[in-house]
Design a protein around this motif. Structure first.
Motif, mmCIF file in Angstrom:
data_model
loop_
_atom_site.group_PDB
_atom_site.id
_atom_site.type_symbol
_atom_site.label_atom_id
_atom_site.label_comp_id
_atom_site.label_asym_id
_atom_site.label_seq_id
_atom_site.Cartn_x
_atom_site.Cartn_y
_atom_site.Cartn_z
ATOM 1 N N ALA A 103 1.007 -1.127 -0.004
ATOM 2 C CA ALA A 103 0.124 0.267 -0.300
ATOM 3 C C ALA A 103 1.021 1.369 -0.183
ATOM 4 N N ALA A 104 2.187 1.195 0.667
ATOM 5 C CA ALA A 104 2.516 2.385 0.788
ATOM 6 C C ALA A 104 3.662 2.374 -0.929
ATOM 7 N N ASN A 105 3.700 1.400 -1.760
ATOM 8 C CA ASN A 105 4.658 1.274 -3.102
ATOM 9 C C ASN A 105 6.182 1.600 -2.817
ATOM 10 N N HIS A 106 6.379 0.190 -1.579
ATOM 11 C CA HIS A 106 7.618 -0.369 -0.942
ATOM 12 C C HIS A 106 8.151 -1.502 -0.605
ATOM 13 N N PHE A 107 7.932 -1.616 -2.740
ATOM 14 C CA PHE A 107 8.645 -2.738 -3.060
ATOM 15 C C PHE A 107 10.008 -3.255 -3.260
ATOM 16 N N ASP A 108 10.350 -2.479 -2.933
ATOM 17 C CA ASP A 108 11.441 -2.583 -2.632
ATOM 18 C C ASP A 108 12.470 -3.248 -1.885
ATOM 19 N N GLY A 109 11.936 -1.745 -0.320
ATOM 20 C CA GLY A 109 11.652 -2.884 0.728
ATOM 21 C C GLY A 109 10.919 -4.563 1.084
ATOM 22 N N ILE A 110 10.311 -4.331 0.271
ATOM 23 C CA ILE A 110 10.147 -6.146 0.290
ATOM 24 C C ILE A 110 11.196 -6.662 -0.302
ATOM 25 N N ARG A 111 11.268 -7.301 -1.906
ATOM 26 C CA ARG A 111 12.708 -7.405 -2.414
ATOM 27 C C ARG A 111 13.496 -7.940 -0.625
ATOM 28 N N ARG A 112 13.888 -6.348 -0.685
ATOM 29 C CA ARG A 112 14.909 -6.626 0.349
ATOM 30 C C ARG A 112 14.886 -7.666 1.568
ATOM 31 N N PHE A 113 13.924 -7.737 1.898
ATOM 32 C CA PHE A 113 13.447 -8.215 3.152
ATOM 33 C C PHE A 113 13.895 -9.379 2.812
ATOM 34 N N ILE A 114 12.454 -10.102 1.874
ATOM 35 C CA ILE A 114 12.378 -11.453 1.318
ATOM 36 C C ILE A 114 14.059 -12.074 1.144
ATOM 37 N N ASP A 115 14.591 -11.589 0.517
ATOM 38 C CA ASP A 115 15.610 -11.754 -0.197
ATOM 39 C C ASP A 115 16.921 -11.558 1.047
ATOM 40 N N GLU A 116 16.662 -11.275 1.554
ATOM 41 C CA GLU A 116 17.250 -11.674 3.166
ATOM 42 C C GLU A 116 16.526 -12.478 4.193
ATOM 43 N N LEU A 117 16.014 -13.069 4.363
ATOM 44 C CA LEU A 117 15.493 -13.825 5.169
ATOM 45 C C LEU A 117 15.454 -15.709 4.425
ATOM 46 N N LYS A 118 15.878 -15.622 2.545
ATOM 47 C CA LYS A 118 16.399 -16.028 2.135
ATOM 48 C C LYS A 118 17.476 -17.001 2.300
ATOM 49 N N ARG A 136 18.852 -17.111 5.902
ATOM 50 C CA ARG A 136 18.675 -17.086 6.767
ATOM 51 C C ARG A 136 18.844 -19.138 6.838
ATOM 52 N N PRO A 137 19.713 -19.727 7.789
ATOM 53 C CA PRO A 137 19.690 -21.449 7.546
ATOM 54 C C PRO A 137 18.549 -21.712 8.097
ATOM 55 N N ASP A 138 17.947 -21.278 9.053
ATOM 56 C CA ASP A 138 16.560 -21.896 9.095
ATOM 57 C C ASP A 138 15.896 -21.176 8.677
ATOM 58 N N LEU A 139 15.563 -21.088 7.454
ATOM 59 C CA LEU A 139 15.305 -20.959 6.350
ATOM 60 C C LEU A 139 14.902 -21.209 4.670
ATOM 61 N N ARG A 140 16.149 -22.205 4.805
ATOM 62 C CA ARG A 140 16.816 -23.129 3.841
ATOM 63 C C ARG A 140 15.919 -24.504 3.122
ATOM 64 N N ASN A 141 14.212 -24.104 3.167
ATOM 65 C CA ASN A 141 13.164 -25.163 3.158
ATOM 66 C C ASN A 141 11.795 -24.786 1.869
ATOM 67 N N GLU A 142 11.618 -25.790 1.976
ATOM 68 C CA GLU A 142 10.512 -25.623 0.319
ATOM 69 C C GLU A 142 9.372 -24.473 0.609
ATOM 70 N N ARG A 143 9.556 -25.172 2.740
ATOM 71 C CA ARG A 143 8.155 -24.107 3.440
ATOM 72 C C ARG A 143 8.363 -22.511 3.096
ATOM 73 N N PHE A 144 9.624 -22.261 3.199
ATOM 74 C CA PHE A 144 9.590 -20.882 3.324
ATOM 75 C C PHE A 144 9.587 -20.277 1.659
ATOM 76 N N VAL A 145 10.002 -21.226 1.125
ATOM 77 C CA VAL A 145 10.797 -20.822 -0.321
ATOM 78 C C VAL A 145 9.010 -20.344 -0.826
#
Length: 400
Positions: free
Chosen positions: A84-99, A101-110
């Motif tokens: 809603a705030a058109n902060h798409f770059d922030g969304i991209r950075r945040f999700i790429d940052e989460l990738k 994380r060792p605990d999120l290296r699984n198909e469920r998170f992907v």
């Protein structure tokens, strides 16, 4: 950098992160929050936060994962506000940052990341995430394919749904399952192409994948959306003759809801009554759709009668049913009935939003029900301290 310096740097970084998390989620507490407490606090903060970067900081502090429903809700809420705030770059950075994380290296998170990108209408990033699963040492399966189809539907890019469905199973050697086909059918029905569903059913037959209740309900819903009323009967007959499938409660509820959306609530009610006469039991959802439908059409007496009938028959209204009725009754000027609905809802711990409650209170004042208005304000302030100042002002204006 020496080993000692690196260890010291690592320790300070972790220490700063703990302080950072505590300072955002619980600035006045020295007691560590549980995982669930962190998420609940994060959701509460995200709802009121307007600064996009601050929203991202809150999510990081809560260390969200897609393993729990509560965390998934927090992710979704954050992405909705950032979109809603058109902060798409922030969304991209945040999700790429989460990738990373060792605990999120699984198909469920992907798979969840793919859906979040779709929710933000960032379908190119959803496709990129699907394609790079092997780079993340994550196995790619029909689960992530279905997430990608869901993401394309969420982004309302129905052309891409068709392309993914036709090309990706072959490219990535993935065998579609019933959920895959149901998502493609959903896409056709949402995009006004429900006639194309028959070709998907033919493909399912070739692959020996049997339709289920979701297949039928989605197909029927698509026919109603395109106002192909005669086609509804044809589809029901076709599914019965070809697959031995008969409409269950979910299909009846889709039919009731679809008719109500088209402002044909009387027909929807007749469908419910026919269902009961055939000894098929409805549920609270059946009644909620009808109540919403009659409210939207301004037939408040029918909505109230159905609400009363629903409870007498032992079907319990949920919070949305109460909120819907309170909102429309107050909009329609039936403030006394709205007051009774609000009281009943609040007794169950469900509080309609501020706008609805203010409308009810002001309406009660307009019909000189001053004591009822004050009683309602007292109950609200007892539940929510956050808006007490606003309610004090409203209460002060009520005649003694």
């Amino acid at each position: 950098m020496s080993i000692l310096s690196r260890l010291r740097h690592s320790f300070l970084s972790r220490h700063r992160h703990r302080h950072f998390s505590t300072s955002i989620l619980s600035p006045d507490s020295t007691t560590p929050l549980s995982s669930k407490q962190k998420t609940r606090t994060a959701i509460s903060l995200i709802k009121t936060e307007k600064n996009p970067e601050r929203i991202l900081e809150i999510c990081r502090a809560a260390s969200l994962t897609p393993d729990s429903h509560l965390d998934r809700f927090a992710f979704s809420l954050a992405v909705s506000k950032l979109t809603a705030a058109n902060h798409f770059d922030g969304i991209r950075r945040f999700i790429d940052e989460l990738k990373t994380r060792p605990d999120l290296r699984n198909e469920r998170f992907v798979s969840h990341a793919i859906v979040l990108f779709g929710q933000a209408s960032m379908l190119d990033h959803a496709i990129r995430t699907f394609k790079e699963t092997e780079d993340l040492n994550v196995n790619r399966s029909v689960k992530s394919l279905n997430s990608l189809l869901f993401a394309a539907i969420a982004a309302k890019n129905y052309k891409e749904v068709s392309r993914i469905y036709l090309e990706f199973p072959k490219i990535y050697s993935i065998e579609p399952d019933i959920d895959t086909y149901n998502l493609v059918i959903k896409s056709f029905c949402e995009s006004g192409s429900c006639g194309a569903v028959y070709s998907v059913l033919d493909e399912m037959d070739r692959k020996s994948v049997r339709p289920n209740a979701t297949t039928l309900s989605t197909f029927i819903g698509g026919c109603y959306k395109e106002e192909k009323f005669e086609e509804v009967g044809k589809v029901l007959k076709f599914m019965e003759e070809r697959y031995g499938m008969y409409p269950g409660l979910s299909t009846y509820n889709v039919r009731i809801q679809s008719l109500c959306k088209l402002k044909r609530s009387k027909e929807a009610k007749a469908l419910l009554e026919g269902m009961i006469s055939r000894r098929r039991k409805p549920n609270s959802v059946s009644y909620s759709h009808l109540i919403h439908g009659f409210c939207k059409e301004g037939n408040f007496e029918e909505a109230k009668n159905l609400f009363s009938q629903m409870k007498k028959r032992g079907y319990l209204p949920d919070s949305d049913c109460y909120f819907t009725l309170a909102h429309y009754l107050s909009e329609g000027g039936d403030f006394e009935s709205a007051f009774e609905v609000c009281k009943e809802s609040m007794a169950k711990g469900w509080i309609p939003n501020f706008t609805t409650m203010r409308k009810v209170v002001n309406g009660l004042v307009s019909v000189e029900k001053f004591d009822d208005a004050k009683d309602l304000i007292k109950q609200i302030k007892g539940k929510f301290a956050a808006n007490s100042d606003r309610w004090d002002e409203i209460e002060a204006a009520i005649p003694q």
